[in-house]
Motif scaffolding. Structure first.
Motif, PDB file in Angstrom:
ATOM      1  N   GLU A  74       0.829  -1.204   0.000  1.00  0.00           N
ATOM      2  CA  GLU A  74       0.000   0.000   0.000  1.00  0.00           C
ATOM      3  C   GLU A  74       0.864   1.256   0.000  1.00  0.00           C
ATOM      4  N   THR A  75       1.954   1.233   0.772  1.00  0.00           N
ATOM      5  CA  THR A  75       2.861   2.379   0.805  1.00  0.00           C
ATOM      6  C   THR A  75       3.522   2.584  -0.548  1.00  0.00           C
ATOM      7  N   ILE A  76       3.930   1.493  -1.193  1.00  0.00           N
ATOM      8  CA  ILE A  76       4.544   1.598  -2.519  1.00  0.00           C
ATOM      9  C   ILE A  76       3.564   2.245  -3.499  1.00  0.00           C
ATOM     10  N   ALA A  77       2.305   1.800  -3.478  1.00  0.00           N
ATOM     11  CA  ALA A  77       1.290   2.379  -4.359  1.00  0.00           C
ATOM     12  C   ALA A  77       1.061   3.854  -4.014  1.00  0.00           C
ATOM     13  N   LYS A  78       1.048   4.148  -2.730  1.00  0.00           N
ATOM     14  CA  LYS A  78       0.831   5.526  -2.260  1.00  0.00           C
ATOM     15  C   LYS A  78       1.892   6.471  -2.822  1.00  0.00           C
ATOM     16  N   LEU A  79       3.163   6.056  -2.779  1.00  0.00           N
ATOM     17  CA  LEU A  79       4.253   6.894  -3.300  1.00  0.00           C
ATOM     18  C   LEU A  79       4.160   7.049  -4.813  1.00  0.00           C
ATOM     19  N   ALA A  80       3.808   5.971  -5.496  1.00  0.00           N
ATOM     20  CA  ALA A  80       3.682   6.041  -6.950  1.00  0.00           C
ATOM     21  C   ALA A  80       2.555   6.980  -7.351  1.00  0.00           C
ATOM     22  N   GLN A  81       1.459   6.963  -6.595  1.00  0.00           N
ATOM     23  CA  GLN A  81       0.268   7.733  -6.949  1.00  0.00           C
ATOM     24  C   GLN A  81       0.319   9.190  -6.510  1.00  0.00           C
ATOM     25  N   THR A  82       1.215   9.510  -5.574  1.00  0.00           N
ATOM     26  CA  THR A  82       1.304  10.899  -5.122  1.00  0.00           C
ATOM     27  C   THR A  82       2.564  11.612  -5.600  1.00  0.00           C
ATOM     28  N   GLU A  83       3.669  10.868  -5.772  1.00  0.00           N
ATOM     29  CA  GLU A  83       4.945  11.498  -6.121  1.00  0.00           C
ATOM     30  C   GLU A  83       5.583  10.903  -7.378  1.00  0.00           C
ATOM     31  N   ALA A  84       4.910   9.933  -8.016  1.00  0.00           N
ATOM     32  CA  ALA A  84       5.493   9.223  -9.169  1.00  0.00           C
ATOM     33  C   ALA A  84       6.847   8.627  -8.810  1.00  0.00           C
ATOM     34  N   LEU A  85       6.966   8.174  -7.585  1.00  0.00           N
ATOM     35  CA  LEU A  85       8.203   7.594  -7.070  1.00  0.00           C
ATOM     36  C   LEU A  85       7.971   6.100  -6.866  1.00  0.00           C
ATOM     37  N   LEU A  86       8.774   5.283  -7.518  1.00  0.00           N
ATOM     38  CA  LEU A  86       8.582   3.841  -7.464  1.00  0.00           C
ATOM     39  C   LEU A  86       9.563   3.200  -6.495  1.00  0.00           C
ATOM     40  N   LEU A  87       9.019   2.569  -5.461  1.00  0.00           N
ATOM     41  CA  LEU A  87       9.810   1.840  -4.472  1.00  0.00           C
ATOM     42  C   LEU A  87       9.699   0.349  -4.747  1.00  0.00           C
ATOM     43  N   ASP A  88      10.455  -0.458  -3.997  1.00  0.00           N
ATOM     44  CA  ASP A  88      10.381  -1.906  -4.182  1.00  0.00           C
ATOM     45  C   ASP A  88      10.008  -2.575  -2.865  1.00  0.00           C
ATOM     46  N   PRO A  89       9.446  -3.801  -2.916  1.00  0.00           N
ATOM     47  CA  PRO A  89       8.959  -4.454  -1.697  1.00  0.00           C
ATOM     48  C   PRO A  89      10.053  -5.012  -0.800  1.00  0.00           C
ATOM     49  N   GLY A 104      12.810  -5.079  -8.801  1.00  0.00           N
ATOM     50  CA  GLY A 104      12.271  -6.024  -7.831  1.00  0.00           C
ATOM     51  C   GLY A 104      10.773  -5.936  -7.645  1.00  0.00           C
ATOM     52  N   VAL A 105      10.131  -4.933  -8.238  1.00  0.00           N
ATOM     53  CA  VAL A 105       8.674  -4.811  -8.144  1.00  0.00           C
ATOM     54  C   VAL A 105       7.979  -5.899  -8.963  1.00  0.00           C
ATOM     55  N   PHE A 106       8.526  -6.227 -10.105  1.00  0.00           N
ATOM     56  CA  PHE A 106       7.799  -7.057 -11.064  1.00  0.00           C
ATOM     57  C   PHE A 106       7.497  -8.473 -10.566  1.00  0.00           C
ATOM     58  N   PRO A 107       8.408  -9.151  -9.881  1.00  0.00           N
ATOM     59  CA  PRO A 107       8.046 -10.480  -9.375  1.00  0.00           C
ATOM     60  C   PRO A 107       6.948 -10.453  -8.308  1.00  0.00           C
ATOM     61  N   HIS A 108       6.621  -9.256  -7.783  1.00  0.00           N
ATOM     62  CA  HIS A 108       5.587  -9.114  -6.755  1.00  0.00           C
ATOM     63  C   HIS A 108       4.272  -8.606  -7.332  1.00  0.00           C
ATOM     64  N   ARG A 109       4.095  -8.728  -8.633  1.00  0.00           N
ATOM     65  CA  ARG A 109       2.932  -8.114  -9.296  1.00  0.00           C
ATOM     66  C   ARG A 109       1.607  -8.564  -8.725  1.00  0.00           C
ATOM     67  N   ALA A 110       1.529  -9.788  -8.224  1.00  0.00           N
ATOM     68  CA  ALA A 110       0.254 -10.316  -7.722  1.00  0.00           C
ATOM     69  C   ALA A 110      -0.230  -9.599  -6.478  1.00  0.00           C
ATOM     70  N   HIS A 111       0.669  -8.846  -5.803  1.00  0.00           N
ATOM     71  CA  HIS A 111       0.296  -8.195  -4.535  1.00  0.00           C
ATOM     72  C   HIS A 111      -0.233  -6.775  -4.714  1.00  0.00           C
TER      73      HIS A 111
END
Length: 339
Positions: free
Chosen positions: A278-293, A328-335
């Motif tokens: 949820e935090t990763i999505a939050k950063l992407a949706q507010t700052e266009a910043l992509l984090l990894d799990p 490292g985001v891509f292998p976690h796509r199901a989440h």
């Protein structure tokens, strides 16, 4: 203070930007009396080799070239950012790479590779994947085995520890600490805290030592993604002690203010819970910043939780060092939830 550096090869696009995260600050920090959040964009060190590992590899590869090595051997998990960066950096410099990877109960085969592992193969790395127990029990022997293998072929290998984190790799983030000092001057800020994810300890060690050498007033805190506080305090001390031995420096590690937060590791290394996604999505949706799990997502989630708990109340500015890892985001796509 002027710091004399050993040789390095130019791989990273530095300086990387220091940017404010004003939307996140207004939504998730200011309501709790927390600081203005900034991000040091070390995910932008280079598009494919991106991340904190590249700063370390500049000094590591310079050492490899100076000592006549033609192969880099290193280790990590199947989705290791460091191994991916090493494979690409080796290719760029005309070196071979061999990756000793830690697999799960059923290690991923080449045709099923994704994320960092896929890039390892694309970059031409020799990849050896071992079951977890064998990897943990035999890692030194595996390094020795493959180093001998390349010697019998007339070559010479440099063995690089997990994450490139030792007294050689530490130079990358001593230099980054100097770069941050220039960033702070440019933006006219004096951050009280610098936060980073810590997994092999080298980035935290370099920032901590660099800040000490520069007489900086900020506190560096590593948010652990594995292991615990005691482990990382020892690891930072070990890396700094190794640096002292290699470069004839005198420094009592206990003079360093080493801070670790180990409360947000979650289920374990490489495994995140729903709040991190949820935090990763939050950063992407507010700052266009992509984090990894695995690294940055856990660390930033922990940071927001600590802000909410009042840990940074009254702090004016805080810098989060984005150490990369987007592959490292891509292998976690199901989440990640889809609309």
């Amino acid at each position: 203070m002027s710091i004399a550096y050993p040789d390095r090869v130019k791989l990273a696009n530095v300086p990387t930007p220091l940017q404010p995260l004003d939307r996140i600050s207004q939504l998730y920090s200011k309501p709790y009396g927390g600081p203005r959040l900034w991000v040091k964009r070390d995910d932008l060190t280079e598009s494919a080799m991106s991340g904190n590992k590249l700063r370390k590899l500049e000094f590591i590869i310079a050492e490899a070239l100076a000592t006549g090595c033609d192969t880099l051997i290193t280790c990590g998990g199947e989705q290791s950012n460091h191994c991916r960066a090493t494979a690409l950096a080796a290719a760029k410099m005309g070196l071979k790479s061999h990756l000793i990877l830690r697999g799960g109960a059923a290690p991923v085969s080449g045709e099923d590779a994704d994320g960092n592992l896929l890039v390892d193969y694309v970059a031409g790395a020799n990849v050896s994947i071992y079951p977890l127990r064998q990897y943990l029990d035999e890692l030194p022997a595996l390094f020795a085995h493959w180093a001998r293998h390349y010697e019998t072929m007339g070559g010479r290998a440099l063995c690089i520890p997990t994450g490139g984190s030792d007294g050689l790799g530490i130079w990358g983030y001593i230099q980054a600490a100097e770069e941050l000092a220039q960033d702070f001057q440019q933006h006219d800020i004096e951050p009280e805290h610098i936060v980073c994810a810590t997994g092999s300890g080298g980035t935290q060690a370099g920032l901590t030592l660099g800040g000490y050498l520069l007489g900086a007033g900020y506190q560096v805190t590593g948010y652990a993604v594995c292991d615990d506080n005691d482990y990382f305090v020892r690891k930072v001390i070990d890396d700094v002690s190794d640096w002292c031995r290699r470069y004839d420096k005198t420094l009592a590690p206990e003079r360093l203010n080493i801070a670790v937060n180990d409360r947000y590791i979650g289920p374990g290394y490489g495994v995140a819970d729903a709040a991190v996604y949820e935090t990763i999505a939050k950063l992407a949706q507010t700052e266009a910043l992509l984090l990894d799990p695995v690294y940055t997502g856990k660390a930033f989630h922990g940071l927001l939780e600590e802000i909410k708990a009042g840990t940074y109340e009254g702090c004016r500015d805080l810098v989060f060092v984005h150490t990369g890892g987007q592959f490292g985001v891509f292998p976690h796509r199901a989440h990640f939830q889809r609309p």
